[in-house]
Design an enzyme around this catalytic site. Sequence first.
Site, mmCIF file in Angstrom:
data_model
loop_
_atom_site.group_PDB
_atom_site.id
_atom_site.type_symbol
_atom_site.label_atom_id
_atom_site.label_comp_id
_atom_site.label_asym_id
_atom_site.label_seq_id
_atom_site.Cartn_x
_atom_site.Cartn_y
_atom_site.Cartn_z
ATOM 1 N N ASN A 256 17.153 -11.919 3.607
ATOM 2 C CA ASN A 256 17.938 -12.536 2.534
ATOM 3 C C ASN A 256 19.218 -11.774 2.228
ATOM 4 O O ASN A 256 19.963 -12.137 1.318
ATOM 5 C CB ASN A 256 17.101 -12.679 1.257
ATOM 6 C CG ASN A 256 16.758 -11.349 0.611
ATOM 7 O OD1 ASN A 256 17.063 -10.276 1.138
ATOM 8 N ND2 ASN A 256 16.113 -11.404 -0.543
ATOM 9 N N THR B 262 19.804 -6.261 0.704
ATOM 10 C CA THR B 262 20.272 -4.912 1.024
ATOM 11 C C THR B 262 20.676 -4.790 2.483
ATOM 12 O O THR B 262 21.287 -3.799 2.873
ATOM 13 C CB THR B 262 19.182 -3.857 0.724
ATOM 14 O OG1 THR B 262 17.985 -4.201 1.444
ATOM 15 C CG2 THR B 262 18.870 -3.807 -0.756
ATOM 16 N N ALA C 218 10.351 -6.807 5.633
ATOM 17 C CA ALA C 218 11.043 -7.211 4.402
ATOM 18 C C ALA C 218 10.278 -6.701 3.190
ATOM 19 O O ALA C 218 9.062 -6.911 3.073
ATOM 20 C CB ALA C 218 11.171 -8.732 4.356
ATOM 21 N N ALA C 219 10.974 -6.026 2.290
ATOM 22 C CA ALA C 219 10.298 -5.423 1.148
ATOM 23 C C ALA C 219 11.307 -4.987 0.104
ATOM 24 O O ALA C 219 12.501 -4.837 0.395
ATOM 25 C CB ALA C 219 9.467 -4.219 1.589
ATOM 26 N N SER D 35 3.884 2.471 3.588
ATOM 27 C CA SER D 35 4.572 3.676 3.117
ATOM 28 C C SER D 35 3.629 4.872 3.090
ATOM 29 O O SER D 35 2.740 4.961 2.230
ATOM 30 C CB SER D 35 5.140 3.438 1.716
ATOM 31 O OG SER D 35 5.584 4.651 1.133
ATOM 32 N N TYR E 269 5.204 0.792 -6.639
ATOM 33 C CA TYR E 269 5.572 0.523 -5.250
ATOM 34 C C TYR E 269 4.401 0.815 -4.318
ATOM 35 O O TYR E 269 4.088 0.037 -3.412
ATOM 36 C CB TYR E 269 6.786 1.371 -4.866
ATOM 37 C CG TYR E 269 7.174 1.256 -3.407
ATOM 38 C CD1 TYR E 269 7.693 0.070 -2.897
ATOM 39 C CD2 TYR E 269 6.999 2.338 -2.544
ATOM 40 C CE1 TYR E 269 8.036 -0.036 -1.553
ATOM 41 C CE2 TYR E 269 7.347 2.238 -1.206
ATOM 42 C CZ TYR E 269 7.862 1.057 -0.714
ATOM 43 O OH TYR E 269 8.191 0.944 0.612
ATOM 44 N N LYS F 10 2.245 -1.790 -1.818
ATOM 45 C CA LYS F 10 2.060 -1.553 -0.391
ATOM 46 C C LYS F 10 0.569 -1.519 -0.016
ATOM 47 O O LYS F 10 0.165 -2.034 1.029
ATOM 48 C CB LYS F 10 2.754 -0.258 0.025
ATOM 49 C CG LYS F 10 4.255 -0.411 0.230
ATOM 50 C CD LYS F 10 4.539 -1.437 1.311
ATOM 51 C CE LYS F 10 6.006 -1.616 1.581
ATOM 52 N NZ LYS F 10 6.244 -2.652 2.614
ATOM 53 N N ASN G 2 9.530 9.717 5.542
ATOM 54 C CA ASN G 2 10.875 9.539 4.989
ATOM 55 C C ASN G 2 11.843 9.301 6.146
ATOM 56 O O ASN G 2 12.168 10.228 6.892
ATOM 57 C CB ASN G 2 11.290 10.766 4.177
ATOM 58 C CG ASN G 2 10.447 10.936 2.929
ATOM 59 O OD1 ASN G 2 10.798 10.451 1.868
ATOM 60 N ND2 ASN G 2 9.300 11.603 3.057
#
Length: 802
Positions: free
Chosen positions: A32, A35, A74-75, A117, A142, A146, A171
């Site tokens: 979308n 970002t 996507a998240a 994550s 968050y 997940k 990371n």
Amino acid sequence: MRTLVTGGAGFIGSHVVDALLGAGHQVAVVDNLATGSRSNLDSRAEFFEADVRDQPEIDRVFHLIKPAAVLHLAAQTLVAGAVSDPQRDAQINVLGTLSVLRAAAGAASHKVIFASSGGTVYGDARVQPVAETHPLNPISPYGVSKVAGEHYVRVLCAQAGLSYTILRYGNVYGPRDIPASQHVITAFLHAIVNGERPVIEWDGEQAKDYVFVRDVAAAHLRALDAGDFEAFNIGSGGEVSVNEIFRQVCAAAGVSETALPPDCKKRLATSSARAHLGGTVMRRFRFTRSVLCALVLAAGAASLAGASLGTASAADWPKYLHDDQGSGTTNDQAIDAGGAASLSAPAGWPRQLGDRPITTQPIVANGLVYAGAWDGYEYALRSDGTTAWRQYLGRTKNCFIADAVSTTTAGTIAGIVSTGAVATARVLGRTRSVLYVGGGGNLDAAGNPVTGSAEMIALDALSGDILWRSPLGGAPNHLIWSSPAVYNGSVYVGVSSFDDCPLVQGKLVKLDASTGALQATFNTVPTGCEGASIWGSPTIDAAAGTVYVATGNSRPCSIFGPQLGRYPHTKRGAILLGLALLAVLVAVIWPRSWLRVGFWLSVSGAVTAAALGAYLMIGPTVSMNRPYSVSLVQLDAQDLQVKTSWKVPETDEGDYDFGSTPTLFSGTVTPGGKRRQLLGVPNKNGNYYVFDRAQVGAGPVATIRLASANRTAPTKGNGSIAPSAFDGRTLYVAGGGTEIKGLHVPGSVSAFDPNNLSTPLWQFGAAGPVLGAISTAPGLVVIGNGPFTTLLSSVDGTPLFQ
């Protein structure tokens, strides 16, 4: 293998797409662009702009692609964002995952790879390194979303007979990350690229597991054929402190640190991933000076591919209408519907910028607000309203054009009427943040007449220093009303007249973002002709490599050449016709002894004079074809060659030209129709025209009546010049005077479902004509109308603030 990557235009997703394409897979991308950026994508990937929460659209894409493997990246990825708005986080990360899983099952996919994550699902881990068998104990919203996604993957894939692999990232760092991610390495690199001082939080001894993005992409590639029904940590297997990273940054950049107070240490056990997905997938983190230099260069290159807006954070508004697609939309949630009513000006605001009007749209980047004013200055303001810098760019004095902006003497003096665009580019040997804006003119800062031109100007966005100026036409007849778009290392901007006094040849120019050198030109009318100015701004469809502009009206231009002018030469033509008649009379009465010679001389003189007289009187009115005036034009972004165009029918013309900027969106137009890539643009005739981007030349697929247009002055409430906005779900259009529920209103804004453009979802009667662009944020629609700035609910148009 046919694969589909959700979030494939983002930081990590785009690298996964590259890895899949490099391995010979067919790739479709759903994103979308909240970002992500289309500039991140390889042109070989098929792109669908869609939100994973939109189940019907996701089902349609999956049914069309029928992917064998689905890689769901996507998240909503910000831990802080999940804390401030856990409901939105769950909608995207949980409901969006459910939408993708249902679509995958419906399309008979074979495998789902789910991005999780490793930094949040384990919570405060009791042992180090953290193995995949460690209990899942998230301590942030968050992490909860997940973990919920992981459980849904396991259950629904089992029910549908799909295999799956769950990848828990450490990371991740590398090219194409954006500052909004709040990743420490990206923050350091962004600071270095922009000449800022990086900041270390806490004591700098907090240590995490950092993994290079291309290693993460390689893990996805391996997981296509391995690791079924398993979860794997994807990291380097080691920990590194912020100070260790920062020491290399300091050594390379010569900056000092600002220490604040300690976090925690965490590293992931990656032995299982190495065993199942390959021992060379993840490498130990090594941040040597050579790696730093490579990443600094990558940060500059990835943010632009020469120059682009790809590094803008979610809170930024880096150009007119926010982005090159003209969406007029931000995902920033600093203001929401609940807090809109309590808005008030903070200390230091409002700021008066000179003593003239401001008609540009303020933009936000680098923590600064940029605005051009009619006093000829471009301003950069800090958040407290103080001036970071100002730079005089020029003023133009020409004909009288409007009561609101005229001077006390004959004529109007216009300053900066072009909204700037901030992008990262390498200029004068250094990668920096650059502000591109139209300026120039025929008055210096003291108001003295000078010989000048309309110009595109590049400034250092942090200091205001002028980097280059590119003249685009002599002042005062030329003026840059258009706002630039920066795409793929180039700057695109329209050229227009000051007003209709006189008109000049309209143009779209493409300039090198680094040097200002002219790369390509599209002339809207033939050389020597006048008009078809580009008053609005270019809109770019990056996926298709096309540029769209809408043009103004033109003057008749004789087929005999511009030297003949556009008006009949009545006096000279009449003299020649009189001489022709006299020559005829002479031929009739010429003495017989001279009959043969005199007769033919008189006849030839009469014919010549008559022809010249007709040429002067009629020739200027025999106009050549001007196919691109009062038109929407689709151009190739590479060379500005016309791909196709559509011209407003003569019955709509008059002075009813385009003075606005196109908006890209998508929808079916009618319920149950085929989803199409669309474009919309308003006209001064009061119509909003909607086109299928694949068939612009075929004409509008829908026309929305926005406003009455018995006259052609939008400032008096007629027609529309206000660019529309599209927030990914709803199209918002605005204009001048119209009727709502039988009552006349001086202006309006209407919301439309792009899948049903026949009836508005809601309408709002404004206090005055809406002239400026519509802007939207989650839950909000913002318009200027008459003397008011009004915030409306995007749900039903209810006024929230005025």
